[in-house]
Design a protein around this motif. Sequence first.
Motif, PDB file in Angstrom:
ATOM      1  N   ALA A 303      -2.173   2.799   8.169  1.00  0.00           N
ATOM      2  CA  ALA A 303      -1.292   3.388   9.181  1.00  0.00           C
ATOM      3  C   ALA A 303      -1.917   3.196  10.555  1.00  0.00           C
ATOM      4  CB  ALA A 303      -1.054   4.874   8.911  1.00  0.00           C
ATOM      5  N   LEU A 304      -1.163   2.570  11.472  1.00  0.00           N
ATOM      6  CA  LEU A 304      -1.597   2.332  12.840  1.00  0.00           C
ATOM      7  C   LEU A 304      -0.689   3.103  13.786  1.00  0.00           C
ATOM      8  CD1 LEU A 304      -2.059  -1.563  12.687  1.00  0.00           C
ATOM      9  CD2 LEU A 304      -3.657   0.215  11.978  1.00  0.00           C
ATOM     10  N   ARG A 305      -1.302   3.791  14.744  1.00  0.00           N
ATOM     11  CA  ARG A 305      -0.523   4.595  15.679  1.00  0.00           C
ATOM     12  C   ARG A 305      -0.971   4.324  17.110  1.00  0.00           C
ATOM     13  NH1 ARG A 305       2.626   8.551  13.594  1.00  0.00           N
ATOM     14  NH2 ARG A 305       2.403   8.955  11.353  1.00  0.00           N
ATOM     15  N   GLU A 306      -0.032   4.522  18.029  1.00  0.00           N
ATOM     16  CA  GLU A 306      -0.384   4.465  19.440  1.00  0.00           C
ATOM     17  C   GLU A 306      -1.229   5.687  19.792  1.00  0.00           C
ATOM     18  OE1 GLU A 306       2.760   3.504  22.205  1.00  0.00           O
ATOM     19  OE2 GLU A 306       4.078   2.901  20.547  1.00  0.00           O
ATOM     20  N   LYS A 307      -1.875   5.631  20.930  1.00  0.00           N
ATOM     21  CA  LYS A 307      -2.714   6.750  21.342  1.00  0.00           C
ATOM     22  C   LYS A 307      -1.905   8.038  21.536  1.00  0.00           C
ATOM     23  CE  LYS A 307      -6.645   4.581  21.474  1.00  0.00           C
ATOM     24  NZ  LYS A 307      -7.765   4.946  20.569  1.00  0.00           N
ATOM     25  N   ASN A 308      -0.578   7.896  21.764  1.00  0.00           N
ATOM     26  CA  ASN A 308       0.269   9.081  21.897  1.00  0.00           C
ATOM     27  C   ASN A 308       0.837   9.518  20.550  1.00  0.00           C
ATOM     28  OD1 ASN A 308       2.129   7.124  21.329  1.00  0.00           O
ATOM     29  ND2 ASN A 308       3.262   7.292  23.250  1.00  0.00           N
ATOM     30  N   ALA A 309       0.266   8.969  19.458  1.00  0.00           N
ATOM     31  CA  ALA A 309       0.614   9.339  18.074  1.00  0.00           C
ATOM     32  C   ALA A 309       1.896   8.691  17.575  1.00  0.00           C
ATOM     33  CB  ALA A 309       0.703  10.851  17.901  1.00  0.00           C
ATOM     34  N   ALA A 310       2.593   7.873  18.388  1.00  0.00           N
ATOM     35  CA  ALA A 310       3.780   7.178  17.893  1.00  0.00           C
ATOM     36  C   ALA A 310       3.362   6.102  16.890  1.00  0.00           C
ATOM     37  CB  ALA A 310       4.547   6.553  19.056  1.00  0.00           C
ATOM     38  N   LEU A 311       4.103   5.983  15.800  1.00  0.00           N
ATOM     39  CA  LEU A 311       3.762   5.052  14.734  1.00  0.00           C
ATOM     40  C   LEU A 311       3.990   3.608  15.180  1.00  0.00           C
ATOM     41  CD1 LEU A 311       2.866   4.749  11.766  1.00  0.00           C
ATOM     42  CD2 LEU A 311       5.285   4.792  11.137  1.00  0.00           C
ATOM     43  N   LEU A 312       2.977   2.767  14.997  1.00  0.00           N
ATOM     44  CA  LEU A 312       3.107   1.328  15.245  1.00  0.00           C
ATOM     45  C   LEU A 312       3.485   0.586  13.984  1.00  0.00           C
ATOM     46  CD1 LEU A 312       0.115   0.469  17.609  1.00  0.00           C
ATOM     47  CD2 LEU A 312       2.520   0.013  18.058  1.00  0.00           C
ATOM     48  N   ALA A 313       2.744   0.808  12.918  1.00  0.00           N
ATOM     49  CA  ALA A 313       3.011   0.102  11.658  1.00  0.00           C
ATOM     50  C   ALA A 313       2.337   0.860  10.528  1.00  0.00           C
ATOM     51  CB  ALA A 313       2.504  -1.338  11.717  1.00  0.00           C
ATOM     52  N   SER A 314       2.917   0.728   9.356  1.00  0.00           N
ATOM     53  CA  SER A 314       2.307   1.258   8.144  1.00  0.00           C
ATOM     54  C   SER A 314       2.487   0.227   7.041  1.00  0.00           C
ATOM     55  CB  SER A 314       2.934   2.597   7.743  1.00  0.00           C
ATOM     56  OG  SER A 314       4.312   2.437   7.437  1.00  0.00           O
ATOM     57  N   LEU A 315       1.578   0.272   6.081  1.00  0.00           N
ATOM     58  CA  LEU A 315       1.566  -0.726   5.023  1.00  0.00           C
ATOM     59  C   LEU A 315       1.120  -0.061   3.730  1.00  0.00           C
ATOM     60  CD1 LEU A 315       1.625  -3.762   4.098  1.00  0.00           C
ATOM     61  CD2 LEU A 315      -0.780  -3.864   4.757  1.00  0.00           C
ATOM     62  N   ASP A 316       1.905  -0.267   2.675  1.00  0.00           N
ATOM     63  CA  ASP A 316       1.520   0.269   1.373  1.00  0.00           C
ATOM     64  C   ASP A 316       0.450  -0.588   0.718  1.00  0.00           C
ATOM     65  OD1 ASP A 316       3.263   2.359   1.632  1.00  0.00           O
ATOM     66  OD2 ASP A 316       4.876   1.438   0.469  1.00  0.00           O
ATOM     67  N   LEU A 317       0.625  -1.913   0.764  1.00  0.00           N
ATOM     68  CA  LEU A 317      -0.315  -2.788   0.048  1.00  0.00           C
ATOM     69  C   LEU A 317      -0.333  -4.171   0.664  1.00  0.00           C
ATOM     70  CD1 LEU A 317      -2.169  -3.377  -2.433  1.00  0.00           C
ATOM     71  CD2 LEU A 317      -0.103  -4.054  -3.656  1.00  0.00           C
ATOM     72  N   PHE A 318      -1.544  -4.668   0.906  1.00  0.00           N
ATOM     73  CA  PHE A 318      -1.776  -6.089   1.204  1.00  0.00           C
ATOM     74  C   PHE A 318      -2.832  -6.562   0.215  1.00  0.00           C
ATOM     75  CE2 PHE A 318      -4.413  -9.331   3.281  1.00  0.00           C
ATOM     76  CZ  PHE A 318      -3.463 -10.319   3.448  1.00  0.00           C
ATOM     77  N   GLU A 319      -2.477  -7.509  -0.629  1.00  0.00           N
ATOM     78  CA  GLU A 319      -3.335  -7.895  -1.747  1.00  0.00           C
ATOM     79  C   GLU A 319      -3.511  -9.409  -1.797  1.00  0.00           C
ATOM     80  OE1 GLU A 319      -3.488  -6.573  -6.386  1.00  0.00           O
ATOM     81  OE2 GLU A 319      -1.623  -7.517  -5.716  1.00  0.00           O
ATOM     82  N   VAL A 320      -4.756  -9.831  -2.028  1.00  0.00           N
ATOM     83  CA  VAL A 320      -5.073 -11.245  -2.183  1.00  0.00           C
ATOM     84  C   VAL A 320      -5.796 -11.418  -3.517  1.00  0.00           C
ATOM     85  CG1 VAL A 320      -6.278 -13.247  -1.235  1.00  0.00           C
ATOM     86  CG2 VAL A 320      -5.258 -11.567   0.311  1.00  0.00           C
ATOM     87  N   LEU A 321      -5.234 -12.265  -4.383  1.00  0.00           N
ATOM     88  CA  LEU A 321      -5.853 -12.578  -5.664  1.00  0.00           C
ATOM     89  C   LEU A 321      -6.443 -13.976  -5.567  1.00  0.00           C
ATOM     90  CD1 LEU A 321      -3.106 -11.240  -8.127  1.00  0.00           C
ATOM     91  CD2 LEU A 321      -5.108 -10.046  -7.190  1.00  0.00           C
ATOM     92  N   ILE A 322      -7.779 -14.065  -5.631  1.00  0.00           N
ATOM     93  CA  ILE A 322      -8.488 -15.328  -5.431  1.00  0.00           C
ATOM     94  C   ILE A 322      -8.798 -15.930  -6.791  1.00  0.00           C
ATOM     95  CG2 ILE A 322     -10.501 -16.412  -4.380  1.00  0.00           C
ATOM     96  CD1 ILE A 322     -10.742 -13.933  -2.586  1.00  0.00           C
ATOM     97  N   ALA A 323      -8.252 -17.107  -7.048  1.00  0.00           N
ATOM     98  CA  ALA A 323      -8.570 -17.803  -8.293  1.00  0.00           C
ATOM     99  C   ALA A 323      -9.977 -18.378  -8.221  1.00  0.00           C
ATOM    100  CB  ALA A 323      -7.545 -18.908  -8.565  1.00  0.00           C
ATOM    101  N   LYS A 324     -10.264 -19.133  -7.161  1.00  0.00           N
ATOM    102  CA  LYS A 324     -11.605 -19.667  -6.936  1.00  0.00           C
ATOM    103  C   LYS A 324     -11.700 -20.143  -5.500  1.00  0.00           C
ATOM    104  CE  LYS A 324     -15.021 -23.065  -8.491  1.00  0.00           C
ATOM    105  NZ  LYS A 324     -15.305 -24.188  -9.407  1.00  0.00           N
ATOM    106  N   ALA A 325     -12.643 -19.591  -4.770  1.00  0.00           N
ATOM    107  CA  ALA A 325     -12.895 -20.006  -3.386  1.00  0.00           C
ATOM    108  C   ALA A 325     -14.289 -20.609  -3.330  1.00  0.00           C
ATOM    109  CB  ALA A 325     -12.773 -18.826  -2.438  1.00  0.00           C
ATOM    110  N   ASP A 326     -14.352 -21.929  -3.222  1.00  0.00           N
ATOM    111  CA  ASP A 326     -15.631 -22.625  -3.105  1.00  0.00           C
ATOM    112  C   ASP A 326     -15.963 -22.745  -1.629  1.00  0.00           C
ATOM    113  OD1 ASP A 326     -17.808 -24.333  -3.140  1.00  0.00           O
ATOM    114  OD2 ASP A 326     -17.076 -25.469  -4.850  1.00  0.00           O
ATOM    115  N   VAL A 327     -16.837 -21.859  -1.158  1.00  0.00           N
ATOM    116  CA  VAL A 327     -17.120 -21.782   0.274  1.00  0.00           C
ATOM    117  C   VAL A 327     -17.833 -23.034   0.756  1.00  0.00           C
ATOM    118  CG1 VAL A 327     -18.287 -20.440   2.069  1.00  0.00           C
ATOM    119  CG2 VAL A 327     -17.230 -19.276   0.121  1.00  0.00           C
ATOM    120  N   THR A 328     -18.761 -23.568  -0.042  1.00  0.00           N
ATOM    121  CA  THR A 328     -19.523 -24.739   0.383  1.00  0.00           C
ATOM    122  C   THR A 328     -18.655 -25.991   0.416  1.00  0.00           C
ATOM    123  OG1 THR A 328     -20.258 -24.939  -1.919  1.00  0.00           O
ATOM    124  CG2 THR A 328     -21.744 -23.859  -0.388  1.00  0.00           C
TER     125      THR A 328
END
Length: 565
Positions: A303-328
């Motif tokens: 939940a993100l809000r402005e400094k005056n408490a007004a709602l900017l955005a809310s999110l129930d779920l952001f999900e990333v399922l990684i099968a394989k990340a080869d960084v090198t």
Amino acid sequence: MFLKRIARRRWLRRLLIGSASALALFALVGFLVLPPVARAVAAKQLGQLLGRRVSVARVRVNPFALSLTVEGFQIYEPDGNTPFVGFGRLYVNAQLASIYRRAPVVKEVSLESLRVHVARLKATPDGWGDPASYNFSDILARLAAMPKTPPAPAPAPAPAPDDGPARFSVNNIRISDAALTFDDRPLGSQHTITALNLGVPFVSTLPVFIDTFVEPGLRLTIDGTPFAFGGRTKPFKDSQETTVELRADHFDLTRYLSYVPVPLRFDVTSALLDLALDVSFVRPRSDAPSLTVKGRVALEKVALREKNAALLASLDLFEVLIAKADVTAQAFAIDEVAVRGLDVHVRRKANGTLNLALLGPAPAPAPATPPTPTATPAKAVHKTPPASATAKTGTTIAPRFTVGVIDVGNVTVHFRDEAVHPAMEVAVEQLAVSVRGLSNAPQAKATVTASLRASPGGTLTHQGTLTLEPLLATGTLTVGGIEPGRFTPYFHDQLTFDIARGHLRLGTSYHYRSAAAGPDLQLSGAFVELADLSLRKRGAKGGTSPRPQERIFSPARSRHPKSRR
């Protein structure tokens, strides 16, 4: 002969008496003399070194088991009463194998009830990286002020370096019931790590144990949230095979926002992090090292809000399922990216600014106008970059990624435009986007579908394909159910009549391609339809209506093979 036997017996008896006496003396010194002496010397010497009061409750030595036990160790704050660092019990058990292996071999190391209290006493321009702002700054200053060791004479020629690591073997390493408290007094916050338990069954560089997997495990609770790390490793093998499991459940990120290095122009009132990652590292002798990651990362209840408490955005779920990340190898395979329950509140103020601009950094102040130069500036000389730099750039590995599914659903956008009169409000609901098979591999084609319903505004549907390399997008877009009369605040001053009623529908098929000569956009089958249109002279009561449905714009397909727009 008889005298020889008597002499031999006397020698044997003396040997036994001497051995027993030496053994008794060894036990007496080890059990009774050494512990109190070690306790007193350790407390005094360490206290003088640190400039702090140091206490040791008890020291026990078992010379036969080669074990050492230290109990009730404590280093105090400068006031001499407040605990700084201490532990309940330290147990170290060495083995006689250290002698014939010519390397330290420790059977067990156990540390119980470790307690550490760290406090940041003041805020400084250097931030949290300034060691002078902590409660151990006096120790660092004392150590830094100690006289330096005089330079040693020129060393003798060093022997040939040993190719292998230092030889040692440490077994059964355990840290149990440890806790750390961080008191951030300038911010008025406190963070705790409790129930810390670490277990490392075996670490060794001795050849006899070099192929034995170490199985580390770590469990702890950070500010009430449990974490678990487990895995196995061969740190001294040529491959340095290591696997680490990272686990966290509903970790509250809002407690640590004060440590973000840039100021936030909005408030984060809720944000929970979930981690279930397996990180593997392998460094073969004849191949490049490999660092891979797989598992799940999720943000929940944001939940993100402005400094005056007004709602900017809310999110129930952001999900990333990684099968394989080869960084090198810069190769990333993602099974799924999911977004659920996103609710965004967009507001355009009367001055034309958007409230979503608060999510970005604050705009930099305008630079002062530089003085006008009086002298003629020197002519710029173009320098060609060195060939080595070009070659280095050319060898950079281009990242490659594939995403099986991007699924965005249950999204709502509330838009309020205060820059028009009267203020306009639009609610976008049931927004859903699905992308399947997205990849930046050459010629890889993904399917893209999207839909939404807006009130007022109508509906939008899209079906198409997307290729990232080269950039190519094709599809069909249809917008229907638009009521132009409900958007009067945007064109009221440009018309002399009002739109009493009417429904607008439009759509097209498109083909977009990024070419060297510029973007290429082709439209086909485009149409605009107006139905049940009624226009009314401003101020009049009646209206003029055309036929129930009339196609007022329907361009034919372009005769040219490429129609740019």
